[in-house]
Write a protein that holds these residues in place. Structure first.
Motif, PDB file in Angstrom:
ATOM      1  N   ARG A   2      -3.796   0.766   2.596  1.00  0.00           N
ATOM      2  CA  ARG A   2      -5.058   0.104   2.946  1.00  0.00           C
ATOM      3  C   ARG A   2      -5.487   0.449   4.366  1.00  0.00           C
ATOM      4  NH1 ARG A   2      -3.259  -5.820   1.680  1.00  0.00           N
ATOM      5  NH2 ARG A   2      -2.959  -5.482   3.863  1.00  0.00           N
TER       6      ARG A   2
ATOM      7  N   ARG B 170      -0.787   3.675  -2.106  1.00  0.00           N
ATOM      8  CA  ARG B 170      -2.188   3.276  -1.922  1.00  0.00           C
ATOM      9  C   ARG B 170      -2.411   2.530  -0.600  1.00  0.00           C
ATOM     10  NH1 ARG B 170      -0.984   2.126  -7.276  1.00  0.00           N
ATOM     11  NH2 ARG B 170      -1.951   3.560  -8.723  1.00  0.00           N
TER      12      ARG B 170
ATOM     13  N   GLY C 206      -8.941  -0.894  10.670  1.00  0.00           N
ATOM     14  CA  GLY C 206      -8.305  -0.147   9.588  1.00  0.00           C
ATOM     15  C   GLY C 206      -7.266   0.852  10.054  1.00  0.00           C
TER      16      GLY C 206
ATOM     17  N   SER D  64       0.142   6.723   4.949  1.00  0.00           N
ATOM     18  CA  SER D  64      -0.971   7.675   4.877  1.00  0.00           C
ATOM     19  C   SER D  64      -0.470   9.099   4.663  1.00  0.00           C
ATOM     20  CB  SER D  64      -1.817   7.604   6.152  1.00  0.00           C
ATOM     21  OG  SER D  64      -2.381   6.312   6.297  1.00  0.00           O
TER      22      SER D  64
END
Length: 196
Positions: free
Chosen positions: A99, A97, A115, A86
Motif C-alpha cells: 500500500r 500488494r 504513501g 515495493s
C-alpha cells in the motif's frame, strides 16, 4: 577571479540530471545548477510542472507506470533504492500488494508524503541494481529485507518460492546471505527454503 557561468551549460546539466529520473528533479538541484530563472520561465510556459513540495518535472517526459519510484529517487538525488515490499512487487516475488512505496536511503531530507515509507540505512553496491530511472534492491537483498521485516512465514515462503521458480536468485545465494542475519531470522529463511 572570473565567476562567469554559462546559463546554457547549467541548463544542460540540470536536464541531464533530471533525465536520470524520468524528468523529475528537486528545487535543491535547481539552486545547485543556478537555473532558477529558467525554471520560472518553464513553470510559466508549461515545460516544467510542480509535482509536489520541492519536486518538479520536465513535461517532455511521458508519464510511465513506475514514475513514483523515479520521483522519490530524484528526491534523494539517486542515493536511495526501492526496497522491501515495493521491491518484491517489482521483482514479481509473492503477492504482498504494498500500500506504500518502500525506499531505503542512507541520508537526505525526509519528504512529507503519506504513501512513502523510508528506511534509514546505507546499502552497498552489491545490494542494488538499476531499474532504469531508479535503483531497486536485488532479489536476494529483497528476500533478506522481508525476512528481517517480519512478514508472515507463509508470505515469506511464497516470496522465496517465486524467487527460485523464476530464477531471480538461487537457494544457495539466499542461504549464504542469510548467514549474516540474526539466528531467528535466518531460521525463518531456512524454513522458507525447505518449503519452496
Amino acid at each position: 577571479m572570473n565567476d562567469y557561468r554559462d546559463p546554457d551549460s547549467d541548463w544542460w546539466a540540470l536536464r541531464q540530471l533530471a533525465r536520470r529520473h524520468a524528468g523529475y528533479f528537486t528545487t535543491r538541484l535547481v539552486w545547485r545548477t543556478r537555473c532558477e530563472a529558467r525554471i520560472r520561465t518553464g513553470l510559466d510556459d508549461g515545460s516544467v510542472i510542480r509535482v509536489g513540495v520541492g519536486l518538479l518535472r520536465m513535461t517532455e517526459w511521458p508519464p510511465g507506470p513506475l514514475d513514483e519510484y523515479a520521483m522519490w529517487s530524484a528526491w534523494f538525488d539517486g542515493a536511495a533504492a526501492v526496497s522491501h515490499h515495493s521491491a518484491a512487487e517489482l521483482h514479481g516475488l509473492g503477492r504482498l500488494r504494498p500500500r506504500f512505496v518502500h525506499m531505503s536511503a542512507g541520508d537526505g531530507r525526509l519528504p512529507s508524503a503519506p504513501g512513502l515509507v523510508v528506511l534509514r540505512r546505507a546499502l552497498e553496491g552489491r545490494d542494488v541494481e538499476s531499474a532504469g530511472t531508479f535503483l531497486v534492491t536485488t532479489p536476494v537483498r529483497t528476500v533478506l529485507d522481508l525476512a528481517e521485516a517480519g512478514i508472515g512465514q507463509d508470505a515469506l515462503t511464497e516470496v522465496v518460492a517465486d524467487a527460485l521458480a523464476i530464477r531471480r536468485c538461487a537457494g544457495a545465494e539466499i542461504r549464504h546471505a542469510a548467514a549474516i542475519l540474526p539466528p531467528q531470522t535466518a531460521a525463518r529463511l531456512r524454513r522458507a527454503l525447505a518449503r519452496a
